[in-house]
Design a protein around this motif. Structure first.
Motif, PDB file in Angstrom:
ATOM      1  N   ALA A  37      10.904  19.657  27.903  1.00  0.00           N
ATOM      2  CA  ALA A  37      10.226  20.935  27.727  1.00  0.00           C
ATOM      3  C   ALA A  37       9.617  21.142  26.349  1.00  0.00           C
ATOM      4  O   ALA A  37       8.883  22.086  26.151  1.00  0.00           O
ATOM      5  CB  ALA A  37      11.193  22.086  28.018  1.00  0.00           C
ATOM      6  N   VAL A  38       9.920  20.292  25.403  1.00  0.00           N
ATOM      7  CA  VAL A  38       9.380  20.495  24.061  1.00  0.00           C
ATOM      8  C   VAL A  38       7.898  20.144  24.085  1.00  0.00           C
ATOM      9  O   VAL A  38       7.512  18.994  24.184  1.00  0.00           O
ATOM     10  CB  VAL A  38      10.123  19.640  23.017  1.00  0.00           C
ATOM     11  N   SER A  39       7.068  21.171  24.046  1.00  0.00           N
ATOM     12  CA  SER A  39       5.622  20.957  24.054  1.00  0.00           C
ATOM     13  C   SER A  39       5.017  21.597  22.814  1.00  0.00           C
ATOM     14  O   SER A  39       5.369  22.715  22.449  1.00  0.00           O
ATOM     15  CB  SER A  39       5.002  21.546  25.320  1.00  0.00           C
ATOM     16  N   GLY A  40       4.135  20.889  22.171  1.00  0.00           N
ATOM     17  CA  GLY A  40       3.508  21.430  20.971  1.00  0.00           C
ATOM     18  C   GLY A  40       4.517  21.567  19.853  1.00  0.00           C
ATOM     19  O   GLY A  40       5.262  20.648  19.558  1.00  0.00           O
ATOM     20  N   ASP A  41       4.547  22.734  19.206  1.00  0.00           N
ATOM     21  CA  ASP A  41       5.486  22.932  18.115  1.00  0.00           C
ATOM     22  C   ASP A  41       6.633  23.856  18.514  1.00  0.00           C
ATOM     23  O   ASP A  41       7.119  24.627  17.709  1.00  0.00           O
ATOM     24  CB  ASP A  41       4.784  23.448  16.868  1.00  0.00           C
ATOM     25  N   ALA A  42       7.046  23.775  19.762  1.00  0.00           N
ATOM     26  CA  ALA A  42       8.187  24.571  20.232  1.00  0.00           C
ATOM     27  C   ALA A  42       9.462  23.803  19.901  1.00  0.00           C
ATOM     28  O   ALA A  42       9.961  23.026  20.695  1.00  0.00           O
ATOM     29  CB  ALA A  42       8.082  24.832  21.717  1.00  0.00           C
ATOM     30  N   GLY A  44      12.179  25.431  18.291  1.00  0.00           N
ATOM     31  CA  GLY A  44      13.209  26.417  17.969  1.00  0.00           C
ATOM     32  C   GLY A  44      14.458  26.220  18.808  1.00  0.00           C
ATOM     33  O   GLY A  44      14.603  25.258  19.563  1.00  0.00           O
ATOM     34  N   PRO A  45      15.382  27.145  18.682  1.00  0.00           N
ATOM     35  CA  PRO A  45      16.635  27.046  19.439  1.00  0.00           C
ATOM     36  C   PRO A  45      16.422  27.085  20.954  1.00  0.00           C
ATOM     37  O   PRO A  45      17.168  26.455  21.707  1.00  0.00           O
ATOM     38  CB  PRO A  45      17.443  28.257  18.988  1.00  0.00           C
ATOM     39  N   SER A  46      15.406  27.796  21.408  1.00  0.00           N
ATOM     40  CA  SER A  46      15.183  27.862  22.857  1.00  0.00           C
ATOM     41  C   SER A  46      14.759  26.511  23.410  1.00  0.00           C
ATOM     42  O   SER A  46      15.080  26.177  24.550  1.00  0.00           O
ATOM     43  CB  SER A  46      14.133  28.921  23.193  1.00  0.00           C
ATOM     44  N   ALA A  47      14.056  25.702  22.630  1.00  0.00           N
ATOM     45  CA  ALA A  47      13.670  24.370  23.087  1.00  0.00           C
ATOM     46  C   ALA A  47      14.899  23.482  23.231  1.00  0.00           C
ATOM     47  O   ALA A  47      15.011  22.712  24.188  1.00  0.00           O
ATOM     48  CB  ALA A  47      12.666  23.744  22.117  1.00  0.00           C
ATOM     49  N   TRP A  48      15.822  23.597  22.284  1.00  0.00           N
ATOM     50  CA  TRP A  48      17.040  22.790  22.381  1.00  0.00           C
ATOM     51  C   TRP A  48      17.932  23.245  23.523  1.00  0.00           C
ATOM     52  O   TRP A  48      18.605  22.434  24.157  1.00  0.00           O
ATOM     53  CB  TRP A  48      17.793  22.838  21.054  1.00  0.00           C
ATOM     54  N   ILE A  49      17.934  24.535  23.798  1.00  0.00           N
ATOM     55  CA  ILE A  49      18.712  25.046  24.939  1.00  0.00           C
ATOM     56  C   ILE A  49      18.120  24.518  26.241  1.00  0.00           C
ATOM     57  O   ILE A  49      18.851  24.096  27.141  1.00  0.00           O
ATOM     58  CB  ILE A  49      18.755  26.589  24.923  1.00  0.00           C
ATOM     59  N   ALA A  50      16.783  24.506  26.341  1.00  0.00           N
ATOM     60  CA  ALA A  50      16.134  23.990  27.551  1.00  0.00           C
ATOM     61  C   ALA A  50      16.419  22.504  27.723  1.00  0.00           C
ATOM     62  O   ALA A  50      16.710  22.046  28.828  1.00  0.00           O
ATOM     63  CB  ALA A  50      14.632  24.236  27.485  1.00  0.00           C
ATOM     64  N   LYS A  51      16.343  21.757  26.616  1.00  0.00           N
ATOM     65  CA  LYS A  51      16.643  20.319  26.704  1.00  0.00           C
ATOM     66  C   LYS A  51      18.092  20.088  27.119  1.00  0.00           C
ATOM     67  O   LYS A  51      18.374  19.248  27.972  1.00  0.00           O
ATOM     68  CB  LYS A  51      16.389  19.639  25.361  1.00  0.00           C
ATOM     69  N   GLY A  52      19.002  20.822  26.522  1.00  0.00           N
ATOM     70  CA  GLY A  52      20.421  20.662  26.854  1.00  0.00           C
ATOM     71  C   GLY A  52      20.718  21.034  28.298  1.00  0.00           C
ATOM     72  O   GLY A  52      21.455  20.334  28.995  1.00  0.00           O
ATOM     73  N   ALA A  53      20.129  22.127  28.750  1.00  0.00           N
ATOM     74  CA  ALA A  53      20.331  22.531  30.147  1.00  0.00           C
ATOM     75  C   ALA A  53      19.739  21.487  31.102  1.00  0.00           C
ATOM     76  O   ALA A  53      20.313  21.206  32.159  1.00  0.00           O
ATOM     77  CB  ALA A  53      19.694  23.898  30.399  1.00  0.00           C
ATOM     78  N   GLY A  54      18.606  20.913  30.716  1.00  0.00           N
ATOM     79  CA  GLY A  54      17.995  19.873  31.549  1.00  0.00           C
ATOM     80  C   GLY A  54      18.870  18.638  31.645  1.00  0.00           C
ATOM     81  O   GLY A  54      19.052  18.070  32.723  1.00  0.00           O
ATOM     82  N   VAL A  55      19.442  18.222  30.527  1.00  0.00           N
ATOM     83  CA  VAL A  55      20.322  17.045  30.523  1.00  0.00           C
ATOM     84  C   VAL A  55      21.574  17.315  31.352  1.00  0.00           C
ATOM     85  O   VAL A  55      22.013  16.462  32.136  1.00  0.00           O
ATOM     86  CB  VAL A  55      20.674  16.644  29.070  1.00  0.00           C
ATOM     87  N   VAL A  56      22.147  18.501  31.215  1.00  0.00           N
ATOM     88  CA  VAL A  56      23.346  18.854  31.993  1.00  0.00           C
ATOM     89  C   VAL A  56      23.007  18.886  33.490  1.00  0.00           C
ATOM     90  O   VAL A  56      23.777  18.375  34.318  1.00  0.00           O
ATOM     91  CB  VAL A  56      23.921  20.208  31.523  1.00  0.00           C
ATOM     92  N   ALA A  57      21.848  19.445  33.849  1.00  0.00           N
ATOM     93  CA  ALA A  57      21.451  19.512  35.259  1.00  0.00           C
ATOM     94  C   ALA A  57      21.258  18.118  35.838  1.00  0.00           C
ATOM     95  O   ALA A  57      21.702  17.832  36.958  1.00  0.00           O
ATOM     96  CB  ALA A  57      20.167  20.331  35.402  1.00  0.00           C
ATOM     97  N   VAL A  58      20.614  17.240  35.096  1.00  0.00           N
ATOM     98  CA  VAL A  58      20.395  15.871  35.576  1.00  0.00           C
ATOM     99  C   VAL A  58      21.724  15.152  35.739  1.00  0.00           C
ATOM    100  O   VAL A  58      21.954  14.467  36.743  1.00  0.00           O
ATOM    101  CB  VAL A  58      19.456  15.103  34.620  1.00  0.00           C
TER     102      VAL A  58
END
Length: 91
Positions: A37-42, A44-58
């Motif tokens: 989900a990290v696109s462009g210059d995102a 921040g903490p919300s990008a890391w939360i999205a990445k972490g949630a994605g890894v946990v879901a997978v």
């Protein structure tokens, strides 16, 4: 979920597991999208939360799919014809 799956008759268990595996595969696709989900210059903490949630879901969906295939394989083995041992010939 445990009581639902184990109370289903063996004839319906394989289709139920196939549907469960299909749902989990959709979760894996969504998790991969969230993990990337990290696109462009995102950054921040919300990008890391999205990445972490994605890894946990997978991870959890992969475990669910693997377990579903193992249970389905076990259920299908119940329907295989058992081989009888060859009769012993004594001379």
């Amino acid at each position: 979920g445990y009581y639902v799956v184990w109370s289903v008759t063996p004839a319906l268990h394989t289709p139920l597991m196939a549907v469960t595996n299909a749902i989990s595969s959709v979760i894996i696709v969504g998790g991969l999208i969230a993990a990337a989900a990290v696109s462009g210059d995102a950054t921040g903490p919300s990008a890391w939360i999205a990445k972490g949630a994605g890894v946990v879901a997978v991870t959890l969906a992969s475990v669910n799919i693997f377990g579903g295939f193992m249970v389905t394989r076990r259920m299908l083995a119940m329907y295989k014809k058992k081989e009888r041992p060859a009769p012993k010939v004594t001379t």
